[in-house]
Enzyme design. Sequence first.
Site, mmCIF file in Angstrom:
data_model
loop_
_atom_site.group_PDB
_atom_site.id
_atom_site.type_symbol
_atom_site.label_atom_id
_atom_site.label_comp_id
_atom_site.label_asym_id
_atom_site.label_seq_id
_atom_site.Cartn_x
_atom_site.Cartn_y
_atom_site.Cartn_z
ATOM 1 N N LYS A 112 0.835 -1.211 0.000
ATOM 2 C CA LYS A 112 0.000 0.000 0.000
ATOM 3 C C LYS A 112 0.861 1.248 0.000
ATOM 4 C CE LYS A 112 -4.380 -1.737 1.287
ATOM 5 N NZ LYS A 112 -5.563 -1.781 2.079
ATOM 6 N N LYS A 194 -4.547 -10.024 -6.243
ATOM 7 C CA LYS A 194 -5.844 -10.358 -5.645
ATOM 8 C C LYS A 194 -6.933 -9.349 -6.008
ATOM 9 C CE LYS A 194 -5.936 -7.967 -1.275
ATOM 10 N NZ LYS A 194 -6.580 -7.900 -0.011
ATOM 11 N N LYS A 197 -10.855 -4.400 -3.027
ATOM 12 C CA LYS A 197 -11.874 -3.365 -2.852
ATOM 13 C C LYS A 197 -11.412 -2.004 -3.316
ATOM 14 C CE LYS A 197 -13.432 -4.439 1.667
ATOM 15 N NZ LYS A 197 -12.571 -3.937 2.698
#
Length: 330
Positions: A112, A194, A197
């Site tokens: 991130k 993956k 969201k």
Amino acid sequence: MKKIVFSAVQPSGALHIGNYLGAIKNWVELQKNYRCIFCIADYHAITLKQNPRILKKKIFELVCIYLSAGINPKKSIIFVQSQVPYHTELAWILNCITKISELKRMTQFKQKSKEHPEKVNVGLFDYPVLMASDILLYQTDLVPVGKDQKQHIELTRSLARRFNKEFGKTFKIPKALIKKQSEKIMGLDNPLKKMSKSAEDPYNYIALTDTPKLIREKIKKAITDSGKEIKYDKEKKPGISNLLTIYSLLSKKSIPQLENQYKNKTYAEFKKDLAEVIIKSLTPFQEKLKYYQSKPEYVKNILEQGRKKAEKISQATIKEAKKKLGLLCS
Ligand code: AQP
């Protein structure tokens, strides 16, 4: 005494079938044999910037998603993290036994902060400690999650062991519960990463609230691999393997059964059927979601009951931890 299951989802972004298959679907089954506690992890969500108005809506929507997926508030505790103050209190205590080097190793933080270097804040760095506190407060035995959370659960186990060793037994050592087949649903636009969201492109995921038209469109556009064969091979055919996994989990047909069913068929035929399988699975869920969203008072009441129960359990743990540390507690 039933064993305790704890898990949580952040009310951020669009909840997708990866979250459902990797986590929430498994929670529903666990309710039969375990004492289950399911949390809305809103303090985790604010580690990335949220619009306050949307966040409030997302918190409410996530409770409705839990209920619509089959979480039964008569059996399980459903509550919002920020409504139980002991989560942040224990996180502070655990911060004081966590090494900075341990947090620097966390893959999710590394990813991130690489993707959004301008958004890295202390909360994002400390996220795994708050997650450890969420789990340990409830003397949890099992944490059903997707594979992306494995490293965080390992840290939780280390912190619990460290605290117990230094100050005396206080926390149960939890275990991750990761189902092999659904451990990592991959992105439709990139089957090597993956499903996520926070993906910028909504064609990365099937949201639980997507319309049939959009689901058909997204599956049609999903990346497949070279060749024509519908065969599971994660290395050579990651795209089609991911779609086979989703199909299998939603239809309860095994992957060899599906390979056989689509032996001489095209990717287009396979995808057309897969879209219908997803729509068929999501339609009853979406109907229930609409129902719960039209009952805000009922939902609020569930959260209030959940808050009271969660507070009672976690208060006992925080008291014990503070006592062991030599802190004063009332
Ligand atoms: N792709 C996935 N496959 C299987 N399980 C998944 N989970 C998430 N993505 C997949 C599991 O869903 C639960 C809730 O996740 P979260 O709310 O804690 O957030 P997350 O793991 O960070 O979810 P996202 O979708 O990937 O969001 P962003 O984009 O913010 O990182 C967890 O049990 C997780 O393992």
